[in-house]
Design an enzyme around this catalytic site. Structure first.
Site, PDB file in Angstrom:
ATOM      1  N   PHE A 164      -6.796 -44.016 -48.825  1.00 13.32           N
ATOM      2  CA  PHE A 164      -7.067 -42.637 -49.250  1.00 13.32           C
ATOM      3  C   PHE A 164      -8.573 -42.384 -49.254  1.00 13.32           C
ATOM      4  O   PHE A 164      -9.352 -43.260 -49.652  1.00 13.32           O
ATOM      5  CB  PHE A 164      -6.596 -42.426 -50.698  1.00 13.32           C
ATOM      6  CG  PHE A 164      -5.150 -42.090 -50.864  1.00 13.32           C
ATOM      7  CD1 PHE A 164      -4.722 -40.778 -50.756  1.00 13.32           C
ATOM      8  CD2 PHE A 164      -4.228 -43.080 -51.160  1.00 13.32           C
ATOM      9  CE1 PHE A 164      -3.380 -40.450 -50.943  1.00 13.32           C
ATOM     10  CE2 PHE A 164      -2.883 -42.768 -51.348  1.00 13.32           C
ATOM     11  CZ  PHE A 164      -2.461 -41.454 -51.237  1.00 13.32           C
ATOM     12  N   HIS A 165      -8.956 -41.186 -48.863  1.00 16.40           N
ATOM     13  CA  HIS A 165     -10.339 -40.776 -49.063  1.00 16.40           C
ATOM     14  C   HIS A 165     -10.432 -39.281 -48.828  1.00 16.40           C
ATOM     15  O   HIS A 165      -9.523 -38.679 -48.256  1.00 16.40           O
ATOM     16  CB  HIS A 165     -11.291 -41.511 -48.121  1.00 16.40           C
ATOM     17  CG  HIS A 165     -11.074 -41.164 -46.680  1.00 16.40           C
ATOM     18  ND1 HIS A 165     -11.608 -40.034 -46.102  1.00 16.40           N
ATOM     19  CD2 HIS A 165     -10.357 -41.774 -45.721  1.00 16.40           C
ATOM     20  CE1 HIS A 165     -11.224 -39.980 -44.843  1.00 16.40           C
ATOM     21  NE2 HIS A 165     -10.448 -41.018 -44.576  1.00 16.40           N
ATOM     22  N   ALA A 166     -11.541 -38.693 -49.277  1.00 21.50           N
ATOM     23  CA  ALA A 166     -11.832 -37.303 -48.937  1.00 21.50           C
ATOM     24  C   ALA A 166     -13.237 -37.308 -48.344  1.00 21.50           C
ATOM     25  O   ALA A 166     -13.703 -38.341 -47.858  1.00 21.50           O
ATOM     26  CB  ALA A 166     -11.705 -36.409 -50.166  1.00 21.50           C
ATOM     27  N   LEU A 220     -11.273 -44.938 -50.995  1.00 24.95           N
ATOM     28  CA  LEU A 220     -12.666 -45.078 -50.584  1.00 24.95           C
ATOM     29  C   LEU A 220     -13.440 -43.820 -50.968  1.00 24.95           C
ATOM     30  O   LEU A 220     -12.976 -42.705 -50.738  1.00 24.95           O
ATOM     31  CB  LEU A 220     -12.723 -45.255 -49.061  1.00 24.95           C
ATOM     32  CG  LEU A 220     -14.109 -45.184 -48.419  1.00 24.95           C
ATOM     33  CD1 LEU A 220     -14.911 -46.447 -48.712  1.00 24.95           C
ATOM     34  CD2 LEU A 220     -13.991 -44.979 -46.909  1.00 24.95           C
TER      35      LEU A 220
END
Lengths: 89, 149
Positions: free
Chosen positions: B65-67, B103
């Site tokens: 997962f990350h943005a 992350l």
């Protein structure tokens, strides 16, 4: 020179991992190329010779021929096999 | 580098999660608790999956997962949640997911070293299986240390 771009939604995570894997595979295969990592927005507006992305994005690239889809982006074998297939065509 | 960020604060073992969204929120909690990301970062990474689909499942059983950096990352960070009961992300061949990384990147390049070490780890399937089987966070950190040694 051949321009390869690796693509994911945001251009931060998966595309960067994919870039590293593609980097090492193209070196092994002796393919001279520039590799950049882009997000989905960038790839819509700019041109590259070859796009490599994950299988989840298949629908986004429907009808485009210069795209390779990868299931496991850390698996050099899968990428190598698909790159060799692509360049054999 | 990876081991500067993955430690007993950020590596956690859980029995399961309700669904992929719950798994992402659980996995991101240590980064919130340690004030490495803002609340909105967790929302942004969930929204990104809703928008683009489960492409964050990068390999069989493994999600990242990350943005975006501007979505509320305070410092470069990564967490790892191990879910004993696999979670369905609707990710075709790569379900069920047992390792969930979150992350937080501060720009588009400086986490390169962290990701390249994470790749080394994920390419080592026996290490990945040992992590999944482990019931002890400090053992997981030792396994990662051995791979990167």
């Amino acid at each position: 020179m051949l321009k390869i771009v690796t693509v994911c939604g945001l251009g931060v995570g998966s595309s960067l991992i994919l870039k590293m894997t593609v980097d090492s595979v193209t070196k092994e295969l002796g393919i001279k190329c520039n590799i950049e990592h882009w997000d989905m927005g960038t790839v819509k507006g700019r041109k590259a010779d070859l796009i490599i992305t994950t299988s989840e994005f298949e629908k986004s690239f429907e009808g485009q021929e210069n795209v390779i889809f990868i299931d496991n982006i850390v698996d050099k074998k899968e990428i190598k096999t698909k790159l060799v297939q692509y360049f054999d065509k | 580098m990876l081991l500067d960020l993955l430690n007993e604060e950020t590596v956690k073992i859980y029995s399961g999660a309700k669904d992929w969204e719950d798994a992402g929120r659980i996995a991101g909690q240590p980064l919130l608790d340690n004030e490495m990301v803002e609340d909105r970062y967790i929302d942004a990474m969930i929204d990104s999956v809703k928008k683009y689909g489960p492409y964050i499942v990068i390999a069989p059983g493994i999600a990242l997962f990350h943005a975006r950096p501007e979505d509320g990352v305070k410092t470069m960070c990564i967490s790892l949640a191990v879910f004993k009961k696999g979670i369905i992300f609707n990710a075709q061949k790569n379900d069920p997911v047992k390792l969930v990384f979150v992350l937080g990147a501060i720009d588009s390049e400086s986490h390169l070293q962290v990701l390249s070490e994470a790749m080394l780890l994920l390419q080592d399937s026996s290490a990945v299986n040992s992590i999944i089987a482990s019931n002890d966070e400090s053992e997981i950190i030792r396994i990662i240390k051995n791979v990167l040694a």
